[in-house]
Write a protein that holds these residues in place. Structure first.
Motif, PDB file in Angstrom:
ATOM      1  N   SER A 112     -33.772  41.627 120.356  1.00 50.17           N
ATOM      2  CA  SER A 112     -34.609  42.175 121.415  1.00 50.17           C
ATOM      3  C   SER A 112     -34.304  41.499 122.751  1.00 50.17           C
ATOM      4  O   SER A 112     -33.974  40.311 122.797  1.00 50.17           O
ATOM      5  CB  SER A 112     -36.081  41.973 121.055  1.00 50.17           C
ATOM      6  OG  SER A 112     -36.931  42.530 122.035  1.00 50.17           O
ATOM      7  N   ARG A 113     -34.392  42.292 123.814  1.00 48.01           N
ATOM      8  CA  ARG A 113     -34.216  41.765 125.163  1.00 48.01           C
ATOM      9  C   ARG A 113     -35.430  42.189 125.981  1.00 48.01           C
ATOM     10  O   ARG A 113     -35.894  43.318 125.881  1.00 48.01           O
ATOM     11  CB  ARG A 113     -32.944  42.306 125.807  1.00 48.01           C
ATOM     12  CG  ARG A 113     -31.664  41.912 125.077  1.00 48.01           C
ATOM     13  CD  ARG A 113     -30.450  42.504 125.794  1.00 48.01           C
ATOM     14  NE  ARG A 113     -30.334  41.995 127.142  1.00 48.01           N
ATOM     15  CZ  ARG A 113     -29.618  40.921 127.487  1.00 48.01           C
ATOM     16  NH1 ARG A 113     -28.952  40.250 126.552  1.00 48.01           N
ATOM     17  NH2 ARG A 113     -29.569  40.519 128.734  1.00 48.01           N
ATOM     18  N   LYS A 114     -35.917  41.273 126.839  1.00 49.39           N
ATOM     19  CA  LYS A 114     -37.138  41.562 127.588  1.00 49.39           C
ATOM     20  C   LYS A 114     -36.901  41.792 129.080  1.00 49.39           C
ATOM     21  O   LYS A 114     -37.686  42.444 129.744  1.00 49.39           O
ATOM     22  CB  LYS A 114     -38.145  40.402 127.421  1.00 49.39           C
ATOM     23  CG  LYS A 114     -38.584  40.180 125.977  1.00 49.39           C
ATOM     24  CD  LYS A 114     -39.220  41.429 125.384  1.00 49.39           C
ATOM     25  CE  LYS A 114     -39.698  41.191 123.959  1.00 49.39           C
ATOM     26  NZ  LYS A 114     -40.191  42.431 123.324  1.00 49.39           N
ATOM     27  N   ARG A 115     -35.823  41.261 129.631  1.00 51.76           N
ATOM     28  CA  ARG A 115     -35.642  41.360 131.080  1.00 51.76           C
ATOM     29  C   ARG A 115     -34.649  42.439 131.479  1.00 51.76           C
ATOM     30  O   ARG A 115     -34.893  43.222 132.386  1.00 51.76           O
ATOM     31  CB  ARG A 115     -35.200  40.004 131.635  1.00 51.76           C
ATOM     32  CG  ARG A 115     -36.276  38.933 131.575  1.00 51.76           C
ATOM     33  CD  ARG A 115     -35.813  37.645 132.177  1.00 51.76           C
ATOM     34  NE  ARG A 115     -34.681  37.055 131.449  1.00 51.76           N
ATOM     35  CZ  ARG A 115     -34.050  35.953 131.822  1.00 51.76           C
ATOM     36  NH1 ARG A 115     -34.413  35.334 132.940  1.00 51.76           N
ATOM     37  NH2 ARG A 115     -33.058  35.465 131.108  1.00 51.76           N
ATOM     38  N   THR A 116     -33.499  42.473 130.855  1.00 49.74           N
ATOM     39  CA  THR A 116     -32.477  43.468 131.185  1.00 49.74           C
ATOM     40  C   THR A 116     -31.911  44.060 129.898  1.00 49.74           C
ATOM     41  O   THR A 116     -31.974  43.448 128.835  1.00 49.74           O
ATOM     42  CB  THR A 116     -31.314  42.843 131.983  1.00 49.74           C
ATOM     43  OG1 THR A 116     -30.664  41.856 131.174  1.00 49.74           O
ATOM     44  CG2 THR A 116     -31.818  42.194 133.257  1.00 49.74           C
ATOM     45  N   ARG A 117     -31.374  45.273 130.024  1.00 48.54           N
ATOM     46  CA  ARG A 117     -30.798  45.972 128.871  1.00 48.54           C
ATOM     47  C   ARG A 117     -31.789  46.023 127.702  1.00 48.54           C
ATOM     48  O   ARG A 117     -31.441  45.830 126.546  1.00 48.54           O
ATOM     49  CB  ARG A 117     -29.479  45.330 128.446  1.00 48.54           C
ATOM     50  CG  ARG A 117     -28.303  45.677 129.344  1.00 48.54           C
ATOM     51  CD  ARG A 117     -27.211  44.647 129.250  1.00 48.54           C
ATOM     52  NE  ARG A 117     -27.512  43.501 130.088  1.00 48.54           N
ATOM     53  CZ  ARG A 117     -27.006  42.292 129.902  1.00 48.54           C
ATOM     54  NH1 ARG A 117     -26.183  42.072 128.895  1.00 48.54           N
ATOM     55  NH2 ARG A 117     -27.328  41.293 130.712  1.00 48.54           N
ATOM     56  N   THR A 118     -33.024  46.270 128.048  1.00 47.64           N
ATOM     57  CA  THR A 118     -34.091  46.356 127.050  1.00 47.64           C
ATOM     58  C   THR A 118     -33.952  47.624 126.223  1.00 47.64           C
ATOM     59  O   THR A 118     -33.636  48.695 126.752  1.00 47.64           O
ATOM     60  CB  THR A 118     -35.465  46.364 127.757  1.00 47.64           C
ATOM     61  OG1 THR A 118     -35.608  45.159 128.507  1.00 47.64           O
ATOM     62  CG2 THR A 118     -36.596  46.478 126.745  1.00 47.64           C
TER      63      THR A 118
ATOM     64  N   MET B 151     -35.822  50.340 124.954  1.00 52.46           N
ATOM     65  CA  MET B 151     -37.144  50.845 125.322  1.00 52.46           C
ATOM     66  C   MET B 151     -37.891  51.491 124.156  1.00 52.46           C
ATOM     67  O   MET B 151     -39.107  51.718 124.244  1.00 52.46           O
ATOM     68  CB  MET B 151     -37.015  51.831 126.486  1.00 52.46           C
ATOM     69  CG  MET B 151     -36.491  51.191 127.767  1.00 52.46           C
ATOM     70  SD  MET B 151     -36.523  52.322 129.189  1.00 52.46           S
ATOM     71  CE  MET B 151     -35.232  53.481 128.722  1.00 52.46           C
TER      72      MET B 151
ATOM     73  N   GLU C  52     -37.830  50.370 120.749  1.00 54.85           N
ATOM     74  CA  GLU C  52     -37.639  49.504 119.581  1.00 54.85           C
ATOM     75  C   GLU C  52     -38.473  49.973 118.394  1.00 54.85           C
ATOM     76  O   GLU C  52     -38.009  49.955 117.253  1.00 54.85           O
ATOM     77  CB  GLU C  52     -38.005  48.057 119.928  1.00 54.85           C
ATOM     78  CG  GLU C  52     -36.913  47.284 120.632  1.00 54.85           C
ATOM     79  CD  GLU C  52     -37.338  45.840 120.914  1.00 54.85           C
ATOM     80  OE1 GLU C  52     -38.509  45.498 120.633  1.00 54.85           O
ATOM     81  OE2 GLU C  52     -36.494  45.074 121.415  1.00 54.85           O
TER      82      GLU C  52
ATOM     83  N   GLU D 111     -36.045  37.913 119.525  1.00 56.20           N
ATOM     84  CA  GLU D 111     -35.228  37.521 120.666  1.00 56.20           C
ATOM     85  C   GLU D 111     -34.321  36.366 120.247  1.00 56.20           C
ATOM     86  O   GLU D 111     -34.558  35.693 119.238  1.00 56.20           O
ATOM     87  CB  GLU D 111     -36.115  37.091 121.832  1.00 56.20           C
ATOM     88  CG  GLU D 111     -36.881  38.216 122.486  1.00 56.20           C
ATOM     89  CD  GLU D 111     -37.611  37.752 123.731  1.00 56.20           C
ATOM     90  OE1 GLU D 111     -36.940  37.555 124.767  1.00 56.20           O
ATOM     91  OE2 GLU D 111     -38.843  37.597 123.664  1.00 56.20           O
TER      92      GLU D 111
ATOM     93  N   ASN E  60     -31.781  49.685 131.455  1.00 57.71           N
ATOM     94  CA  ASN E  60     -32.338  49.612 130.113  1.00 57.71           C
ATOM     95  C   ASN E  60     -31.827  50.815 129.327  1.00 57.71           C
ATOM     96  O   ASN E  60     -31.253  51.746 129.901  1.00 57.71           O
ATOM     97  CB  ASN E  60     -33.870  49.613 130.158  1.00 57.71           C
ATOM     98  CG  ASN E  60     -34.417  48.377 130.845  1.00 57.71           C
ATOM     99  OD1 ASN E  60     -33.918  47.274 130.642  1.00 57.71           O
ATOM    100  ND2 ASN E  60     -35.426  48.566 131.681  1.00 57.71           N
TER     101      ASN E  60
END
Length: 435
Positions: free
Chosen positions: A272-278, A280, A282, A300, A414
């Motif tokens: 999982s990524r929270k800031r970039t390349r999330t 959306m 999941e 993460e 994202n």
């Protein structure tokens, strides 16, 4: 290159004559020759006569694509807070002048000027200050500056090169850390302690002269997350992964093989990524994965390597959008499946993705799958029309420079995967686990 040759032996003919007392003058001359070329027995003690001649040898490698490094043997001394290395009877200045260098920056990304801005340079001198601390083991001097704030670069620029450079010493080596970062050494303390039996020295702060019988300056690097089978024939990425498995006490050597007697469900880890390349959606991916028969975990890439390594090693499939968190594939069991999601709808970003993770994963005994998003799976579709150069001509974006390219695709995008389209990739992963 200066390379003293020690030859303390004499022909039997001359030995017999000397034993008979013949050619006394030759005997005296031979005596002084043997003293001059006596093999080095360790650094001189504090207060020793610094004019004493010792055997010395230095070999520097400047033609490697990723890193410059030098291997030195003899009376090697270093004054850390002045970034000066001392070696007797050798004109290193000529060697560096021929290669347009004033010294060496011990970080394995030598053509990256931005990275090297944060790496200390070490120069050489023939002046021999007196030793304040003697060491009986070799030293390896390397920097943890550069890009090591990034998890991927920590592994590819330092950890793997350090492994290939130091493993042959079997722990009997002293690490000298330049540009030391406390959080980095804490994060990788398991690796440092596994490779060296001695506490690493923050060489930048040392105001005394440390003396060593030999020293390697810089680390040998091949390619991203890779080990060169030609220059490091005794080591491979398989060996490196076994080293990590041993260091972090990872239980699983092999991924599940579906169709065998194994009763458990294959485990899928979504990075999982929270800031970039999330990612959306999941939750939709989790539901689909569970419906296909996976035990799905979302996590993460945490900073605690001991914890994340245990989690990754417990999984059979790892998937995520291109980024540093995918570096954790090094902890996957053999024959696991790795799915890299490419966050650029068109263009040749595949080369970057393959170089960073795709090709390396195959040298790790992993099965690799690649999923390229479509324009409609990108958040950029909310900003630009389908016929915009962002989608149709990524070369134009790249021509504006790396930072513009990075900002566009890696920092301000994202993705929302088409669940039905991505389902085909997960089915392929299941098929691989059956092989």
């Amino acid at each position: 290159m200066y390379n003293s040759i020690v030859d303390g032996s004499f022909s039997q003919h001359w030995q017999k004559k000397m034993r008979r007392g013949v050619f006394f003058g030759g005997l005296v001359l031979g005596f002084f020759i043997c003293i001059y070329f006596t093999p080095y027995q360790g650094p001189l003690p504090f207060g020793a006569d610094v004019t004493t001649r010792v055997k010395s040898r230095i070999v520097c490698h400047f033609t490697e694509p990723e890193s410059d490094f030098c291997e030195m043997h003899g009376d090697i001394r270093i004054l850390g807070n002045s970034s000066t290395i001392f070696i007797p009877d050798f004109r290193v200045a000529d060697m560096f002048t021929k290669n347009n260098l004033s010294g060496i920056k011990p970080y394995a990304r030598k053509t990256d000027e931005i990275a090297l801005e944060h790496v200390r340079q070490f120069s050489f001198s023939q002046e021999m200050p007196r030793c304040t601390q003697n060491h009986r083991v070799p030293a390896i001097l390397f920097s943890i500056g550069g890009y090591t704030g990034n998890y991927f670069h920590s592994f590819t620029d330092v950890v793997i090169p350090l492994y290939t450079t130091s493993r042959k010493f079997n722990g009997q080596v002293q690490f000298l850390l330049a540009d030391k970062n406390g959080s980095w050494t804490t994060k990788f303390q398991v690796v440092l302690k596994k490779l060296s039996n001695y506490e690493a020295i923050d060489i930048d702060k040392e105001d005394g002269v440390h003396c060593f019988p030999s020293m390697i300056i810089g680390l040998k690097k091949y390619k991203e997350l890779s080990i060169d089978p030609l220059t490091s024939p005794d080591y491979s990425m398989t060996n490196f992964r076994e080293f990590l498995r041993s260091s972090y006490y990872l239980k699983r050597e092999y991924a599940i093989r579906l169709g065998s007697k194994e009763k458990r469900r294959p485990r899928l880890l979504i990075i999982s990524r929270k800031r970039t390349r999330t990612l959306m959606n999941e939750h939709e991916l989790v539901t689909m994965g569970q419906n296909l028969g996976f035990d799905v975990v979302v996590a993460e890439a945490r900073s605690n390597i001991s914890e994340v390594s245990q989690l990754v090693n417990s999984c059979d499939v790892l998937m995520g959008v291109h980024g540093a968190g995918l570096t954790n594939i090094v902890f996957l069991p053999k024959n696991a499946v790795f799915i890299q999601v490419l966050p650029i709808p068109s263009g040749d970003f595949e080369r970057i993705a393959r170089t960073s993770f795709g090709d390396p994963s195959e040298t790790m005994n992993l099965r690799y799958l690649e999923y390229k998003i479509s324009e409609k799976e990108s958040s950029l579709i909310q900003k630009y029309p389908l016929d915009h150069e962002v989608f149709k001509n990524t070369h134009t974006i790249a021509e504006k420079g790396w930072f513009y390219f990075k900002s566009m695709y890696l920092e301000n995008q994202n993705v929302k995967l088409d669940v039905l389209r991505f389902k085909t990739t997960l089915l392929e992963a299941l098929q691989m686990l059956s092989m």
